[in-house]
Structures are given as structure tokens and as C-alpha cells.
Design a protein around this motif. Structure first.
Motif, mmCIF file in Angstrom:
data_model
loop_
_atom_site.group_PDB
_atom_site.id
_atom_site.type_symbol
_atom_site.label_atom_id
_atom_site.label_comp_id
_atom_site.label_asym_id
_atom_site.label_seq_id
_atom_site.Cartn_x
_atom_site.Cartn_y
_atom_site.Cartn_z
ATOM 1 N N THR A 172 0.947 -0.912 0.113
ATOM 2 C CA THR A 172 -0.012 -0.055 0.125
ATOM 3 C C THR A 172 0.421 1.174 -0.031
ATOM 4 O OG1 THR A 172 -0.185 0.812 2.522
ATOM 5 C CG2 THR A 172 -2.013 -1.175 1.177
ATOM 6 N N ALA A 173 1.875 0.937 0.249
ATOM 7 C CA ALA A 173 2.646 2.552 0.679
ATOM 8 C C ALA A 173 3.862 2.915 -0.399
ATOM 9 C CB ALA A 173 3.275 2.675 1.731
ATOM 10 N N ALA A 174 4.788 1.452 -1.159
ATOM 11 C CA ALA A 174 5.773 1.686 -1.479
ATOM 12 C C ALA A 174 5.416 2.546 -3.146
ATOM 13 C CB ALA A 174 6.049 0.253 -2.119
ATOM 14 N N LEU A 175 4.356 2.204 -3.147
ATOM 15 C CA LEU A 175 4.269 2.989 -4.842
ATOM 16 C C LEU A 175 4.435 4.408 -4.498
ATOM 17 C CD1 LEU A 175 2.915 2.421 -7.833
ATOM 18 C CD2 LEU A 175 0.985 2.479 -7.227
ATOM 19 N N ILE A 176 3.148 4.463 -4.085
ATOM 20 C CA ILE A 176 3.611 6.503 -3.180
ATOM 21 C C ILE A 176 4.718 6.584 -3.103
ATOM 22 C CG2 ILE A 176 1.972 8.433 -2.416
ATOM 23 C CD1 ILE A 176 -0.235 7.197 -2.647
ATOM 24 N N SER A 177 5.191 6.378 -1.954
ATOM 25 C CA SER A 177 6.728 6.798 -1.261
ATOM 26 C C SER A 177 7.229 6.733 -3.039
ATOM 27 C CB SER A 177 7.181 5.710 -0.827
ATOM 28 O OG SER A 177 6.664 5.522 0.242
ATOM 29 N N ASN A 178 8.191 5.830 -3.405
ATOM 30 C CA ASN A 178 9.215 5.502 -4.471
ATOM 31 C C ASN A 178 8.072 7.348 -5.862
ATOM 32 O OD1 ASN A 178 11.013 3.455 -5.135
ATOM 33 N ND2 ASN A 178 8.977 2.476 -3.732
ATOM 34 N N SER A 179 7.122 7.748 -5.907
ATOM 35 C CA SER A 179 6.170 7.850 -6.751
ATOM 36 C C SER A 179 6.820 9.854 -6.497
ATOM 37 C CB SER A 179 5.203 8.287 -7.515
ATOM 38 O OG SER A 179 4.872 6.976 -7.678
ATOM 39 N N CYS A 180 6.437 9.417 -4.997
ATOM 40 C CA CYS A 180 6.699 11.263 -4.222
ATOM 41 C C CYS A 180 8.443 10.822 -4.549
ATOM 42 C CB CYS A 180 6.608 10.516 -2.976
ATOM 43 S SG CYS A 180 4.684 11.051 -2.712
ATOM 44 N N LYS A 181 9.550 10.452 -4.709
ATOM 45 C CA LYS A 181 10.816 10.036 -4.851
ATOM 46 C C LYS A 181 10.871 11.005 -6.063
ATOM 47 C CE LYS A 181 15.033 8.510 -3.665
ATOM 48 N NZ LYS A 181 15.904 7.245 -3.607
ATOM 49 N N ALA A 182 10.373 10.323 -7.231
ATOM 50 C CA ALA A 182 10.514 10.338 -8.252
ATOM 51 C C ALA A 182 10.040 12.136 -8.420
ATOM 52 C CB ALA A 182 9.444 9.072 -9.016
ATOM 53 N N ILE A 183 8.587 12.412 -7.767
ATOM 54 C CA ILE A 183 8.376 14.016 -7.945
ATOM 55 C C ILE A 183 9.908 14.948 -7.429
ATOM 56 C CG2 ILE A 183 7.417 15.606 -7.346
ATOM 57 C CD1 ILE A 183 5.334 13.693 -8.658
ATOM 58 N N ALA A 184 10.464 14.173 -6.921
ATOM 59 C CA ALA A 184 11.702 15.321 -5.754
ATOM 60 C C ALA A 184 12.027 15.055 -7.372
ATOM 61 C CB ALA A 184 11.893 14.624 -4.407
ATOM 62 N N VAL A 185 12.644 13.797 -7.447
ATOM 63 C CA VAL A 185 13.985 13.632 -8.551
ATOM 64 C C VAL A 185 13.828 14.477 -9.481
ATOM 65 C CG1 VAL A 185 15.332 12.279 -10.091
ATOM 66 C CG2 VAL A 185 14.674 11.373 -7.709
#
Lengths: 274, 274
Positions: free
Chosen positions: B236-249
Motif C-alpha cells: 500500500t505505501a511503496a508505490l506512492i513513496s517511490n512516486s513521491c521520490k520521483a516527483i522530488a527527482v
């Protein structure tokens, strides 16, 4: 001209004489000119030649035999997941005796041998390593589609043995297919070439579309040769065609040679099927 | 500080006070310092402010409402396949009334608002367009996993309506999930950022691993809070976590802010679940 080139050029010529040639370019001379002037075999160096017998030098498959084995070994180590059950399921068709004919890596490495330029050893080795990555990625996409196809078809057997869904159940088989697709895309991303990743993504789309065309076929479509050819192209040829083009892209070939690399396999596979 | 930042900082602070904080960094002050000095809202310009009422300016969701609708509209046009049946199946959860809470695009666009810098309009618009692409890709991966999960669980319903497998059958549902994954990866490739594609591929791997951990759970693992948290994080969390990091990248943030963006969601979701 070296054996790898001979094989590919021969296949191309056979294909060009077939009656249904919707995708074959008119200026076939460019391929002959290219292969006779600049094609290169990975084994075209003193040490490799010394290892090959005279008979093996006439056998194109012998040129890439060791590399295909290396690809197979690497694939086993690439499909290791965090959960043991997933590792076991995803690696099912990579275990000894279950690898099949390994057509994808064989065709792709022969294509790479045929269109690679004579360049300095360091660069050539780096390029060859990237060709082998494309072969591994293509094989993973291929196996992923086989696994999902067997789930869709309720197939009991594959490659003369129990299918994965029969062995571990449909649920785990669906996840194993998803996992292989993830591993393939991760490996593709590491090639750091947007065009190559895009070609491989297109191949996945073609596989899904081909399967859907087969599933949803109407009686009228069943009698259409065009529909059959299109569906067959998507299901069996598009993956290697796109990967052959990816090999040409990585090798730094011109757009013309990239197109020929793409069309070569697509046409050969279709002419064998008709 | 703007509403988008307030929401995220508030969530982050709540998360930091939770008892189980295995992934939370020690130097939380850096986030506060960052958001108070450089966070930026997409709506922080004269025309946007004029459109927002005073109440809406205090509502973080109002800041990104129009963009979330735009993402939803674009998703409908992105899942068009060559075969009509596939278009219909893949677009099932993007049709009006079936979109769910649209949590992924909402969280990601708020994160983007919170960490974007004040830059010239042209650059900001381009960056924002890329943030919206990440939101679309994440939603497609999310829906793809929902569809495959429902196939695995033989689920009849989803989002208060018939599940896709119940409506069109398991075979088409599996292919629709594969197709959405292909579309997500194709869109990711078009971002031309290897790190972002790699983060999204990792998220897919986490989703598959989480589902497998749930499927293959042993009685001992069922009693382990660590196992539960790890499985829940993957599912439930890994997808948005990785995408949030992608936003920051994509925003060009430092490694520290990228790590905070990743940890923020992971931690918030877990603290809500425990």
C-alpha cells in the motif's frame, strides 16, 4: 563475409522471394552492401578463432553458443525475488532442461554479430555486453508472456513439461509473469537508452494486443488472412523484431539498418508461418 | 508557507510522533527548514489566486482539484488500445463514477506543490507537466495492481461496483492489467529520466512482492508485526513513496529532500494502518 552474416543474409534473401512481402523494403541491395562491407562477428579475433574448429567456423550457431549459455546463466541469477516462492516460480523456465530452444537470444546475438562494426576491443566488448542485456530482457519478456498465456488458456503443459500454472497455481503464475516483466523493464532501464526501452515497451503492447486479437476473434476475422498475419505478427514476431531493432540502435547503426534489422525478423517469421 | 506545504508538513509531524518509526530520519528539522523557505504552490500566481475563494485558499485539496481532474481526463485518453475490448477493459476504472478517491494523483500533486521551487513560469509549467505525468503513471500502475489483485482473489466487487474480472472475465482482466503496465512504462520512458523509471519499476516489484507475502503467509508470520508492516508497506505505501521520490527527482531536489519525500508517505500510510 562471416558465418553470422551469411545466416542472416540467407534468411533475408529467402524472405525476399516469398510471395507476401508487405513490410519488405524495395532497396534490398543496401543490406547486401552493408553486410559484405562492415559486418562483424564477436568471434572474429585470434583467440576465438583458435578455439573454433573448421566445422564450427561454418556453423553460425557455434559462434554464439557460449554467449547464449552465458545469457541463460545470467537469467537464473536475475530472477531472484525477495520471497523464495516467487524466485522459484519466476525461474521455472530458466532452470536446466526447461530453457527451450532459446530462440530469442540466438537470433538477437546473431543479428548483433551481423551488424556490429569493427571497433576497438574495449568499445566492442562494452557494446557486446549491451547486446547480451537486450537478449536477456527479450527472453524475460518472452517467458512472462508464455506464463500469462498459459494462465489465460488453462494450459497444462509447456515445453514438454507441466505448465507453471499447473505446477504452482494460477495466482502465483500471474505474479511470476508480472515479476518477470518488472525485472525486464528494470534491466532495460539500466541500458540508459530511451529508444531501446521504448522499443521493448512496444513489444509488450504488441504481445498483449495479439493475445486479445486471438481471444476476441469473430467468425469473419477467422477467415481473413490479413487478420491472421497481423495477429501472428503481434504474438510471435513483434518481440524479436523490436529487439533486433534495439540491437541496431545500441550498435549505433543508421536508421536504414535499424529498419532492416526490424523487418528482417518480422518477415522471416511470417514467411515461415504462412 | 502555503496550504499544500502545511498539509504535508502536518502529516509529516504527525508521522514523526508515531511510536513505530523504522524509516523516519532523525534530522526532521531539515524538512521544516525546507518547506518554510522554498516550498511553492502551483496556484501561487495572480490568476490562480483570483480563481480561489478565501475558503479554498485554506483547503489544500482545492489547490490541485483542477489538475487532478485533468489527470483523470488524460488517463481516459491514454488507455486507448488497438482492440476495442482492451480499451474498454483497461479504461474500466477511469470512467466517470469509477475513479475512486484518486489518492495517488492527489498526494503526488500536493507533494509537488510542497517541494517545487519558485522558478520562471516557463520552467515551472514544464516541471508541473512532468509532475502530472508521474501522477498519471502512478495511477495506472495502481489500477493495474488492483485489477490483477481482484483476479487473484476472485473478487466480485471493487469500489462499490462489479470488479473487472467479474464483468469481462479473468482472461481479459489479466490482459488489461498487463496493458496498463505497458502504458505506464511507456509514459515513464517518455519522461527521459532513468532514475524516475527505475523508481517506478521498483514500485511494481514491491507490489508483486507484497501480494506474494500475503498469499504465502505462514501461521508464524501471521503473528509477526514486522512481517505485517513490511507486507503492508509493499502493498500500500511503496508505490506512492517511490512516486513521491520521483516527483522530488524531477523537481531537481537534493538527495536529502528526495529521501524525505520518499519517507513522508511511507511513514504516513503505515502510521494510519497501525
Amino acid at each position: 563475409m562471416l558465418p553470422g552474416c551469411l545466416l542472416l543474409t540467407g534468411l533475408l534473401r529467402s524472405a525476399s522471394t516469398a510471395s507476401s512481402a508487405p513490410r519488405m523494403p524495395k532497396n534490398m541491395g543496401s543490406w547486401d552492401k552493408f553486410t559484405s562491407s562492415s559486418c562483424y562477428s564477436h568471434s572474429n579475433n585470434a583467440s576465438s578463432k583458435a578455439r573454433l574448429t573448421a566445422k564450427e567456423q561454418l556453423d553460425p550457431l557455434a559462434l554464439i553458443k557460449d554467449e547464449v549459455s552465458e545469457v541463460t546463466d545470467r537469467l537464473r541469477s536475475m530472477v531472484v525475488a525477495e520471497v523464495p516462492e516467487l524466485t522459484s516460480a519466476a525461474g521455472y523456465f530458466f532452470s536446466a532442461g526447461a530453457e527451450g530452444k532459446r530462440t530469442c537470444p540466438t537470433v538477437l546475438l546473431l543479428m548483433a554479430s551481423a551488424i556490429s562494426m569493427k571497433i576497438s576491443d574495449g568499445l566492442e566488448n562494452r557494446s557486446r555486453a549491451r547486446h547480451m542485456r537486450v537478449a536477456e530482457i527479450t527472453e524475460m519478456i518472452h517467458i512472462s508472456s508464455l506464463i500469462h498465456d498459459d494462465v489465460l488458456d488453462d494450459a497444462d503443459t509447456r515445453r514438454g513439461m507441466d505448465s507453471l500454472n499447473f505446477t504452482v497455481g494460477k495466482k502465483l503464475a500471474v505474479l511470476a509473469g508480472d515479476f518477470l516483466l518488472f525485472r525486464a523493464f528494470s534491466a532495460a532501464v539500466s541500458l540508459d537508452n530511451t529508444e531501446v526501452v521504448s522499443l521493448l515497451a512496444t513489444a509488450v503492447n504488441n504481445l498483449v494486443t495479439g493475445e486479445l486479437m486471438q481471444m476476441s476473434i469473430t467468425p469473419a476475422q477467422r477467415c481473413s488472412m490479413d487478420y491472421y498475419l497481423q495477429k501472428t505478427y503481434y504474438k510471435t514476431a513483434a518481440l524479436i523484431s523490436n529487439s533486433c531493432k534495439a540491437i541496431a540502435v545500441i550498435t549505433g547503426q543508421t536508421a536504414e539498418i535499424q529498419a532492416l534489422a526490424y523487418q528482417h525478423n518480422s518477415f522471416t517469421r511470417q514467411s515461415l508461418l504462412v
